[in-house]
Design a protein around this motif. Structure first.
Motif, PDB file in Angstrom:
ATOM      1  N   MET A 298     -16.927 -28.800  36.924  1.00 20.37           N
ATOM      2  CA  MET A 298     -15.791 -29.641  36.555  1.00 20.37           C
ATOM      3  C   MET A 298     -14.893 -28.864  35.602  1.00 20.37           C
ATOM      4  N   ILE A 299     -13.684 -28.613  36.032  1.00 17.20           N
ATOM      5  CA  ILE A 299     -12.694 -27.942  35.195  1.00 17.20           C
ATOM      6  C   ILE A 299     -11.674 -28.987  34.751  1.00 17.20           C
ATOM      7  N   ARG A 300     -11.597 -29.232  33.458  1.00 21.18           N
ATOM      8  CA  ARG A 300     -10.783 -30.338  32.952  1.00 21.18           C
ATOM      9  C   ARG A 300      -9.311 -29.974  32.849  1.00 21.18           C
ATOM     10  N   ASP A 301      -9.035 -28.759  32.426  1.00 25.34           N
ATOM     11  CA  ASP A 301      -7.657 -28.314  32.224  1.00 25.34           C
ATOM     12  C   ASP A 301      -7.559 -26.872  32.710  1.00 25.34           C
ATOM     13  N   PRO A 302      -7.171 -26.642  33.962  1.00 23.97           N
ATOM     14  CA  PRO A 302      -7.151 -25.285  34.527  1.00 23.97           C
ATOM     15  C   PRO A 302      -6.331 -24.300  33.705  1.00 23.97           C
ATOM     16  N   GLN A 303      -5.200 -24.755  33.177  1.00 20.83           N
ATOM     17  CA  GLN A 303      -4.348 -23.841  32.407  1.00 20.83           C
ATOM     18  C   GLN A 303      -5.040 -23.399  31.121  1.00 20.83           C
ATOM     19  N   ALA A 304      -5.666 -24.348  30.420  1.00 21.84           N
ATOM     20  CA  ALA A 304      -6.374 -24.005  29.182  1.00 21.84           C
ATOM     21  C   ALA A 304      -7.556 -23.093  29.469  1.00 21.84           C
ATOM     22  N   LEU A 305      -8.267 -23.358  30.561  1.00 24.22           N
ATOM     23  CA  LEU A 305      -9.402 -22.514  30.913  1.00 24.22           C
ATOM     24  C   LEU A 305      -8.946 -21.109  31.269  1.00 24.22           C
ATOM     25  N   HIS A 306      -7.830 -21.016  31.992  1.00 24.54           N
ATOM     26  CA  HIS A 306      -7.285 -19.704  32.347  1.00 24.54           C
ATOM     27  C   HIS A 306      -6.976 -18.894  31.090  1.00 24.54           C
ATOM     28  N   ALA A 307      -6.407 -19.550  30.086  1.00 22.23           N
ATOM     29  CA  ALA A 307      -6.082 -18.864  28.831  1.00 22.23           C
ATOM     30  C   ALA A 307      -7.349 -18.435  28.103  1.00 22.23           C
ATOM     31  N   LEU A 308      -8.347 -19.310  28.098  1.00 23.48           N
ATOM     32  CA  LEU A 308      -9.615 -18.983  27.452  1.00 23.48           C
ATOM     33  C   LEU A 308     -10.270 -17.776  28.113  1.00 23.48           C
ATOM     34  N   LEU A 309     -10.321 -17.780  29.442  1.00 24.31           N
ATOM     35  CA  LEU A 309     -10.928 -16.653  30.157  1.00 24.31           C
ATOM     36  C   LEU A 309     -10.160 -15.358  29.911  1.00 24.31           C
ATOM     37  N   ALA A 310      -8.847 -15.455  29.788  1.00 23.82           N
ATOM     38  CA  ALA A 310      -8.038 -14.265  29.505  1.00 23.82           C
ATOM     39  C   ALA A 310      -8.377 -13.708  28.122  1.00 23.82           C
ATOM     40  N   ASP A 311      -8.567 -14.598  27.139  1.00 23.35           N
ATOM     41  CA  ASP A 311      -8.932 -14.158  25.793  1.00 23.35           C
ATOM     42  C   ASP A 311     -10.316 -13.498  25.787  1.00 23.35           C
ATOM     43  N   VAL A 312     -11.250 -14.107  26.498  1.00 20.05           N
ATOM     44  CA  VAL A 312     -12.601 -13.549  26.572  1.00 20.05           C
ATOM     45  C   VAL A 312     -12.571 -12.196  27.270  1.00 20.05           C
ATOM     46  N   ARG A 313     -11.784 -12.095  28.340  1.00 18.53           N
ATOM     47  CA  ARG A 313     -11.686 -10.833  29.084  1.00 18.53           C
ATOM     48  C   ARG A 313     -11.120  -9.726  28.186  1.00 18.53           C
ATOM     49  N   GLU A 314     -10.085 -10.057  27.426  1.00 18.88           N
ATOM     50  CA  GLU A 314      -9.487  -9.042  26.546  1.00 18.88           C
ATOM     51  C   GLU A 314     -10.486  -8.596  25.488  1.00 18.88           C
ATOM     52  N   PHE A 315     -11.209  -9.541  24.889  1.00 17.86           N
ATOM     53  CA  PHE A 315     -12.210  -9.205  23.873  1.00 17.86           C
ATOM     54  C   PHE A 315     -13.306  -8.327  24.482  1.00 17.86           C
ATOM     55  N   THR A 316     -13.743  -8.680  25.672  1.00 20.37           N
ATOM     56  CA  THR A 316     -14.797  -7.923  26.341  1.00 20.37           C
ATOM     57  C   THR A 316     -14.347  -6.501  26.631  1.00 20.37           C
ATOM     58  N   GLN A 317     -13.122  -6.377  27.147  1.00 22.37           N
ATOM     59  CA  GLN A 317     -12.626  -5.067  27.571  1.00 22.37           C
ATOM     60  C   GLN A 317     -12.252  -4.168  26.394  1.00 22.37           C
ATOM     61  N   THR A 318     -11.635  -4.743  25.374  1.00 21.21           N
ATOM     62  CA  THR A 318     -11.099  -3.914  24.294  1.00 21.21           C
ATOM     63  C   THR A 318     -12.054  -3.723  23.124  1.00 21.21           C
ATOM     64  N   VAL A 319     -12.939  -4.687  22.896  1.00 23.68           N
ATOM     65  CA  VAL A 319     -13.848  -4.609  21.753  1.00 23.68           C
ATOM     66  C   VAL A 319     -15.265  -4.210  22.174  1.00 23.68           C
ATOM     67  N   CYS A 320     -15.788  -4.889  23.189  1.00 28.10           N
ATOM     68  CA  CYS A 320     -17.201  -4.720  23.545  1.00 28.10           C
ATOM     69  C   CYS A 320     -17.482  -3.444  24.334  1.00 28.10           C
ATOM     70  N   LEU A 321     -16.736  -3.226  25.417  1.00 25.90           N
ATOM     71  CA  LEU A 321     -17.030  -2.086  26.285  1.00 25.90           C
ATOM     72  C   LEU A 321     -17.038  -0.749  25.542  1.00 25.90           C
ATOM     73  N   PRO A 322     -16.083  -0.485  24.657  1.00 26.41           N
ATOM     74  CA  PRO A 322     -16.095   0.814  23.969  1.00 26.41           C
ATOM     75  C   PRO A 322     -17.306   1.025  23.062  1.00 26.41           C
ATOM     76  N   LEU A 323     -18.008  -0.060  22.700  1.00 28.78           N
ATOM     77  CA  LEU A 323     -19.126   0.045  21.768  1.00 28.78           C
ATOM     78  C   LEU A 323     -20.488   0.019  22.452  1.00 28.78           C
ATOM     79  N   GLU A 324     -20.517  -0.108  23.766  1.00 29.81           N
ATOM     80  CA  GLU A 324     -21.790  -0.275  24.471  1.00 29.81           C
ATOM     81  C   GLU A 324     -22.768   0.865  24.174  1.00 29.81           C
ATOM     82  N   ALA A 325     -22.326   2.088  24.335  1.00 28.63           N
ATOM     83  CA  ALA A 325     -23.219   3.234  24.149  1.00 28.63           C
ATOM     84  C   ALA A 325     -23.692   3.339  22.702  1.00 28.63           C
ATOM     85  N   GLN A 326     -22.804   3.092  21.752  1.00 29.44           N
ATOM     86  CA  GLN A 326     -23.165   3.166  20.334  1.00 29.44           C
ATOM     87  C   GLN A 326     -24.240   2.140  19.991  1.00 29.44           C
ATOM     88  N   ILE A 327     -24.041   0.904  20.446  1.00 25.60           N
ATOM     89  CA  ILE A 327     -24.995  -0.165  20.141  1.00 25.60           C
ATOM     90  C   ILE A 327     -26.336   0.108  20.812  1.00 25.60           C
TER      91      ILE A 327
END
Length: 387
Positions: free
Chosen positions: A1-30
């Motif tokens: 059940m997706i209550r607000d597609p636009q809000a969910l799209h924005a949330l997923l975009a924020d998570v994707r950016e955090f994953t790509q820009t913050v998490c991926l570069p640190l994988e090997a170090q961690i």
């Protein structure tokens, strides 16, 4: 059940950016240092990752099962250790409070869990009680208005850093599941200790360890759901695990997506016999099989999530999700090592790292073999109905 597609799209975009820009570069170090930088955890807090599944009334986002599955698929395209850091708060550690906690318990703990101030963990497994959780031997002895807990828990995610422990203990001997109760125990309570965690095969940076309880005294008000739910702790655990198994299945789809992308990049770049290895049909087969299985697992996870949001009993489907997605992820990781060849076996390579990381998925939240048995029993009991 997706209550607000636009809000969910924005949330997923924020998570994707955090994953790509913050998490991926640190994988090997961690992976190398087995430690999560506190700056990353602060970023998770700012993004609201700790509170995604916690109701809005307690400071969370109150995501539906389907919405949470989509977030899990997105965030787990980075190393699984990142999601594990906040996963207890969006999974089993908070869910027991959400489904069965008293209002006072929810008000005391859930807002702090949603903000990431407080990390929770789910202390069920013991050295001799894993798949057979009913065999747990941790005891909770009544003394006046208190309970005194004694026992040993192991393989508990986030135990070394948790501030709140949901501890399952036997309050009545010889009564099987009916004699188990769940308790909320805060770090700092005398008698609760967490030894130094061991080094694991994979998921470095995600601390997993033991919980030792020696005459650990807690008030009767710490029983999850209050004394009215004394002896109902195993039922609370099972209700919690149903949702978590869907979450875990989503967390297996993400790494498989990542690995398909990595295999494609490798197959395009690596040259053998004067051409890219992606031109060879047997390499293409491994990529095609992996992509097909990713699509099948994602479809099963989202369908099951929608059923749960609709109020249906998805106990069997949750087991199916868990088995299919975890086994699928393992097969994709194995193919990734094969496509990468010798370099895929070398430490520090993305295929080697994910191969180690995803192996755990087939063990926790019920082993593959236990879920096959559960699925078979339910299918036989239903006479094949619902197939």
């Amino acid at each position: 059940m997706i209550r607000d597609p636009q809000a969910l799209h924005a949330l997923l975009a924020d998570v994707r950016e955090f994953t790509q820009t913050v998490c991926l570069p640190l994988e090997a170090q961690i992976d190398a240092h087995d430690a999560m930088p506190e700056a990353v955890v602060d970023g998770m807090r700012r993004l609201g990752l700790f509170g995604h599944s916690i109701p809005a009334a307690y400071g969370g986002a109150g995501l539906t099962t389907e919405e949470l599955a989509l977030v899990n698929i997105e965030v787990s395209q980075a190393s699984p250790t990142f999601r594990a850091r906040f996963g207890g708060n969006t999974g089993i550690a908070a869910e027991s409070l959400i489904v069965d906690g008293t209002e006072a318990q929810r008000q005391r703990y859930l807002p702090r869990m949603a903000s990431g101030e407080l990390t929770g963990c789910f202390a069920l497994t013991e050295p001799e009680a894993g798949s057979d959780a009913i065999s747990l031997t941790t005891t909770a002895r009544r003394e006046g208005d208190d309970f005194v807990l004694n026992g040993h828990k192991c393989f508990i995610t986030n135990a070394p850093i948790a501030g709140l422990f949901t501890v399952f203990a036997r309050t009545e001997a010889g009564r099987g599941a009916a004699g188990i109760s769940a308790f909320l125990v805060e770090r700092g309570t005398p008698g609760l200790t967490t030894p130094e965690p061991p080094r694991k095969m994979g998921q470095h940076g995600s601390p997993v360890g033991e919980v030792i309880l020696q005459d650990c005294r807690v008030p009767a008000s710490s029983v999850v759901g209050g004394e009215a739910l004394l002896g109902q702790g195993f039922r609370t655990a099972m209700k919690t695990l149903n949702k978590q198994r869907i979450n875990l299945a989503g967390l297996c789809v993400g790494p498989a997506i990542r690995l398909v992308h990595e295999m494609v990049a490798r197959a395009r770049a690596r040259q053998q016999f004067g051409q890219a290895i992606g031109e060879f049909q047997l390499v293409q087969q491994m990529i095609a099989e992996s992509n097909t299985e990713v699509h099948a697992a994602r479809a099963l996870v989202l369908e099951t999530a929608r059923k749960r949001d609709a109020g249906e009993d998805v106990t069997m489907e949750a087991s199916m999700c868990k088995v299919f997605a975890t086994e699928m992820c393992g097969r994709v990781a194995d193919r990734a090592v094969q496509v990468f060849g010798g370099s895929g076996y070398m430490a520090g390579n993305v295929a080697e790292r994910f191969f180690r990381d995803v192996r755990l998925f087939r063990l926790y939240e019920g082993t593959t073999q236990i879920h096959w048995l559960n699925i078979a029993k339910r299918t036989l009991a239903a006479g094949g109905a619902g197939v």
